[in-house]
Design an enzyme around this catalytic site. Structure first.
Site, short mmCIF file in Angstrom:
data_model
loop_
_atom_site.label_atom_id
_atom_site.label_comp_id
_atom_site.label_asym_id
_atom_site.label_seq_id
_atom_site.Cartn_x
_atom_site.Cartn_y
_atom_site.Cartn_z
N ASP A 7 -0.85 69.86 66.76
CA ASP A 7 -0.31 69.25 65.54
C ASP A 7 -0.96 69.93 64.33
O ASP A 7 -2.08 70.43 64.42
CB ASP A 7 -0.61 67.75 65.52
CG ASP A 7 0.38 66.98 64.66
OD1 ASP A 7 1.23 66.26 65.22
OD2 ASP A 7 0.32 67.10 63.41
N TYR B 244 18.73 68.46 57.95
CA TYR B 244 18.19 67.85 59.16
C TYR B 244 19.18 68.03 60.32
O TYR B 244 18.80 68.44 61.42
CB TYR B 244 17.91 66.37 58.89
CG TYR B 244 17.21 65.66 60.01
CD1 TYR B 244 15.88 65.95 60.32
CD2 TYR B 244 17.85 64.68 60.76
CE1 TYR B 244 15.21 65.29 61.34
CE2 TYR B 244 17.21 64.02 61.79
CZ TYR B 244 15.89 64.32 62.08
OH TYR B 244 15.24 63.67 63.11
N LYS C 290 18.69 70.16 63.81
CA LYS C 290 18.76 69.51 65.13
C LYS C 290 19.96 70.01 65.91
O LYS C 290 19.91 70.15 67.14
CB LYS C 290 18.82 67.98 64.94
CG LYS C 290 17.57 67.39 64.27
CD LYS C 290 16.31 67.69 65.06
CE LYS C 290 15.09 66.94 64.55
NZ LYS C 290 13.88 67.23 65.31
N THR D 283 8.72 54.55 64.93
CA THR D 283 7.54 55.41 64.75
C THR D 283 6.99 55.16 63.34
O THR D 283 7.64 54.50 62.53
CB THR D 283 7.93 56.90 64.89
OG1 THR D 283 8.82 57.23 63.84
CG2 THR D 283 8.58 57.17 66.23
N1 NAD Z 1 11.64 58.38 64.82
C1 NAD Z 1 12.95 58.49 65.01
O1 NAD Z 1 13.71 57.53 64.88
C2 NAD Z 1 13.54 59.84 65.37
C3 NAD Z 1 14.91 59.90 65.63
C4 NAD Z 1 15.48 61.11 65.99
C5 NAD Z 1 14.69 62.24 66.09
N2 NAD Z 1 13.37 62.17 65.84
C6 NAD Z 1 12.58 63.40 65.97
O2 NAD Z 1 11.46 63.15 66.78
C7 NAD Z 1 10.38 63.96 66.38
C8 NAD Z 1 9.14 63.10 66.14
O3 NAD Z 1 9.44 62.16 65.14
P1 NAD Z 1 8.45 60.95 64.77
O4 NAD Z 1 9.28 59.85 64.27
O5 NAD Z 1 7.51 60.73 65.89
O6 NAD Z 1 7.69 61.58 63.49
P2 NAD Z 1 6.16 61.50 63.02
O7 NAD Z 1 6.19 61.90 61.58
O8 NAD Z 1 5.54 60.20 63.41
O9 NAD Z 1 5.46 62.68 63.87
C9 NAD Z 1 5.76 64.02 63.66
C10 NAD Z 1 4.50 64.85 63.91
O10 NAD Z 1 4.86 66.23 63.75
C11 NAD Z 1 3.81 66.88 63.07
N3 NAD Z 1 4.33 68.07 62.40
C12 NAD Z 1 5.21 68.14 61.36
N4 NAD Z 1 5.40 69.42 60.99
C13 NAD Z 1 4.62 70.18 61.80
C14 NAD Z 1 4.37 71.58 61.90
N5 NAD Z 1 4.93 72.44 61.05
N6 NAD Z 1 3.53 72.02 62.85
C15 NAD Z 1 2.92 71.15 63.69
N7 NAD Z 1 3.09 69.81 63.64
C16 NAD Z 1 3.93 69.34 62.70
C17 NAD Z 1 3.28 65.85 62.08
O11 NAD Z 1 1.97 66.16 61.63
C18 NAD Z 1 3.36 64.57 62.92
O12 NAD Z 1 2.14 64.33 63.62
C19 NAD Z 1 10.85 64.75 65.15
O13 NAD Z 1 11.29 66.01 65.57
C20 NAD Z 1 12.01 63.90 64.65
O14 NAD Z 1 12.96 64.67 63.94
C21 NAD Z 1 12.76 60.99 65.48
#
Ligand code: NAD
Length: 261
Positions: free
Chosen positions: A36, A167, A171, A202
């Site tokens: 991360d 976004y 994706k 989250t």
């Molecule tokens: N939470 C949702 O409802 C949801 C829905 C669809 C898709 N997603 C996808 O799931 C994934 C995780 O989402 P989440 O809700 O857990 O988000 P989150 O913000 O809780 O966690 C994302 C993590 O990615 C890390 N990160 C961001 N950019 C980075 C980089 N350049 N290099 C390394 N680390 C990096 C951040 O530091 C963070 O720890 C994402 O790809 C998001 O698009 C989430």
């Protein structure tokens, strides 16, 4: 592929879906590299896993997935600390919402679109190509399998809302990449799958007001609640253990189809 005893790399593992995935893989017996860009939070997760499962089970590796030198260093650190990785979970990602024509009539800044695609699509590809090249050198396991990797897309790849161009494009790129990458890596015995999550509880989501969270949850046919990060992690681990899953994009969304706005 069995999870027990293997090394897994999880990007974005310092928070949310990535953290839940790292925890589940560790629970199932993997050694887990917490990749991360947020090192402080990555160290928190690694310390918790080592406390729970014993020392040497998790390692925090600072990593910006958009920076090749940073990824190369993180992969080397993971290899030195935990051994050769056969599992890669690409979970790191960022969100964004911007109208193409802004309220003041000006065009949306190009930098925003570029940044989101750079992290979500190009960043994930960057880690994957470096992981795949290393994994392809490993001895095959039973059945010729060498490894498995997962991408995290979103239902926004299919039904993105107003303002989600960047976004959804990022994706959608992961969705489009899944099959050709699985076909490409078949000769090396590496499987590739993508999960497209709906709405999950989250930290990102929990920052929204309670009323907004309730409205979002009510838009899900069943169950009418936000997904639990553990449910994502459960499917992610299934992708590892079910050897016939390959080249597929799996929606995990309670039958949700996002409305235009
Ligand atoms: N939470 C949702 O409802 C949801 C829905 C669809 C898709 N997603 C996808 O799931 C994934 C995780 O989402 P989440 O809700 O857990 O988000 P989150 O913000 O809780 O966690 C994302 C993590 O990615 C890390 N990160 C961001 N950019 C980075 C980089 N350049 N290099 C390394 N680390 C990096 C951040 O530091 C963070 O720890 C994402 O790809 C998001 O698009 C989430």
């Amino acid at each position: 592929m069995q999870i027990q005893g293997h090394t897994a790399l999880v990007t974005g593992a310092a928070s949310g879906l990535g953290e839940a995935t790292a925890r589940e893989l560790a629970r199932l017996g993997a050694k887990v590299a917490i990749l991360d860009r947020n090192l402080e939070q990555a160290e928190r997760v690694a310390a918790a896993l080592n406390a729970e499962h014993g020392p040497g089970r998790a390692l925090a590796c600072e990593c910006d997935i958009t920076d090749t030198a940073s990824v190369t260093a993180a992969l080397a650190r993971a290899q030195a600390g935990l051994g050769d990785a056969r599992i890669l979970m690409n979970v790191a990602g960022i969100g964004s919402a911007k109208r193409i024509v802004q309220r003041d009539g000006s065009a949306a800044p190009l930098e925003d679109f570029t940044r989101v695609v750079q992290v979500n699509l190009i960043g994930a590809y960057n880690v994957s190509r470096l992981f795949a090249a290393a994994c392809a050198q490993l001895a095959p396991l039973e059945g010729g399998e060498r490894g498995v990797m997962l991408f995290t897309a979103s239902v926004a790849a299919f039904d993105g809302q107003v303002g989600q161009q960047a976004y959804s494009a990022s994706k959608g790129g992961l969705v489009g990449m899944t099959l050709p990458m699985a076909r490409d890596l078949a000769q090396h015995g590496i499987r590739v799958c993508t999960i497209a999550p709906g709405l999950f509880a989250t930290p990102l989501m929990q920052e929204l007001p309670e009323s907004v969270q309730q409205t979002l949850a009510a838009s899900i046919p069943f169950p009418q609640r936000l997904g639990k990060p553990e449910e994502f992690a459960q499917l992610a681990s299934q992708v590892v253990t079910n050897g016939h899953l390959n080249g597929e994009v799996i929606r995990l969304d309670g039958a949700l189809r996002m409305a235009p706005r």
